[in-house]
Design an enzyme around this catalytic site. Structure first.
Site, PDB file in Angstrom:
ATOM      1  N   GLY A   1       0.381  -5.187   0.757  1.00 36.68           N
ATOM      2  CA  GLY A   1      -0.876  -5.133   0.012  1.00 36.68           C
ATOM      3  C   GLY A   1      -0.872  -5.976  -1.236  1.00 36.68           C
TER       4      GLY A   1
ATOM      5  N   GLU B   1       6.097  -5.618   7.530  1.00 35.52           N
ATOM      6  CA  GLU B   1       5.588  -4.476   8.285  1.00 35.52           C
ATOM      7  C   GLU B   1       6.286  -4.224   9.623  1.00 35.52           C
ATOM      8  OE1 GLU B   1       2.737  -5.435   5.182  1.00 35.52           O
ATOM      9  OE2 GLU B   1       3.773  -6.655   6.674  1.00 35.52           O
TER      10      GLU B   1
ATOM     11  N   GLY C   1       0.820  -1.196   0.000  1.00 40.37           N
ATOM     12  CA  GLY C   1       0.000   0.000   0.000  1.00 40.37           C
ATOM     13  C   GLY C   1       0.862   1.256   0.000  1.00 40.37           C
TER      14      GLY C   1
ATOM     15  N   ASP D   1      -0.922  -6.737   7.972  1.00 40.49           N
ATOM     16  CA  ASP D   1      -2.367  -6.511   7.902  1.00 40.49           C
ATOM     17  C   ASP D   1      -2.905  -7.151   6.629  1.00 40.49           C
ATOM     18  OD1 ASP D   1      -1.047  -4.600   6.303  1.00 40.49           O
ATOM     19  OD2 ASP D   1      -2.643  -3.126   6.566  1.00 40.49           O
TER      20      ASP D   1
END
Length: 367
Positions: free
Chosen positions: A121, A144, A73, A152
């Site tokens: 992502g 992350e 992302g 996530d």
């Protein structure tokens, strides 16, 4: 990489049709196809259109450029939005997580080519799909913890369902794995030589629409080969043994004292504990503890949506702590690759600071 010639239309999300295939291409190659908010929205609209089109039997997702499917992302936007408090980061995550759930439940075959960099992502728009192809260039990771965040995009669901403790190792270390390891971890399905991917996709696009849905898997299987040996082949026993604990401190202690039960150590058995410790020591101590808790909670969860709700609550707290801003500073602003985490050690991370990531607020993704 553009594998099929077709009349693509769009901007950051390109769409087209080829036979009975609906085509979606991520089109931000200069930034490794990192996902913007508009891309996520347009991706969802493309899925809606292809689902409702009776002439489209399956969807194929690829990334433009030759470096990767998707690097994740737009974390710079997330960083800036968190500092400004303008809510854009929250809006982006809502859309992205809902897209992840949409992909996981998409009623038509969802084929994705996980070429090159497939991280964050990028894993979200690929590993939730039904037909996941990797190649010799695949480098997959959930990195992350290295930016003061936690895996996530539904990764807590995916990683917690990897065999043994492979997902725990991936979530905590953030290290990249190859295509063969991605299959071993349950994040991909088939390994296809990169020089045969175009031929495979042309073959799928030429399949008769009435039987396409039933023959995709067997067609891909005809092109499948054994991938190169991955880290998990030799390192699985050590990873399962050392990462079976429910505290990061116990995992670190197990790695530090590991002597392996092999009479003749392989190179992996000799080097993996030290490499893993080095990777973890470079990560945010808070992120390590939050990640492990996320993975253990996910292991007890009933479905992907439950995990996404938990992750969303956690992301709303990320922007309230210093490590995320420090991680982004070190990674993409100053690029000194030397973050100063606060707290700096696992021992100094207070239980209540971890608990704050799991305090569900009023915001909800579903229902």
């Amino acid at each position: 990489m553009r594998y099929l010639e077709a009349n693509y239309q769009g901007n950051e999300i390109l769409t087209a049709r080829k036979g009975a295939l609906g085509l979606i291409a991520l089109n931000r190659p200069r930034v490794l196809n990192s996902l913007s908010h508009d891309m996520v929205i347009d991706f969802g609209k493309a899925l809606d259109a292809f689902e409702s089109d009776p002439q489209v039997v399956a969807v194929l997702v690829t990334g433009e450029g030759d470096r990767g499917l998707c690097a994740g992302g737009d974390i710079r936007m997330f960083h800036d939005s968190g500092k400004a408090g303008d809510g854009k980061a929250s809006d982006f995550l809502k859309a992205e997580y809902r897209l992840n759930a949409r992909i996981a439940s998409f009623p038509k075959p969802y084929i994705v080519v996980m070429d090159g960099i497939t991280m964050g992502g990028g894993v979200g728009v690929s590993s939730h799909g039904s037909h996941r192809i990797v190649t010799g260039s695949t480098r997959l990771a959930m990195p992350e913890t290295g930016i003061g965040f936690f895996p996530d995009i539904g990764a807590s669901w995916l990683l917690s369902r990897a065999p043994g403790e492979l997902g725990t190792w991936m979530g905590l270390t953030g290290e990249a794995i190859n295509g063969a390891d991605a299959i071993t971890a349950g994040l991909a399905d088939w390994f296809v030589s990169q020089d045969r991917v175009a031929e495979l996709l042309e073959t799928i696009a030429a399949l008769p629409a009435p039987t396409l849905g039933q023959t995709i898997s067997s067609t891909i299987r005809d092109y499948t080969v054994d991938g190169p040996v991955g880290l998990f082949c030799e390192g699985r026993n050590l990873i399962d043994r050392c990462f079976a604990f429910d505290t990061v401190e116990e995992i670190v202690a197990a790695l530090e004292k590991d002597t392996s039960d092999l009479v003749a150590k392989t190179l992996v058995a000799q080097t993996l504990p030290a490499q893993t410790l080095a990777a973890m020591h470079a990560k945010s101590p808070t992120s390590l503890k939050v990640t492990l808790r996320m993975l253990r909670e996910a292991r007890r969860s009933k479905d992907l949506q439950t995990c996404l709700e938990r992750e969303f609550a956690g992301t709303l707290h990320v922007v309230k702590v210093p490590d995320f801003y420090e991680g982004i500073r070190a990674a993409i602003i100053d690029k000194d690759r030397n973050p100063k985490w606060y707290p700096a050690t696992l021992a100094d991370v207070a239980p209540e600071s971890v608990e704050a990531f799991f305090a569900a607020g009023d915001a909800r993704l579903f229902g």
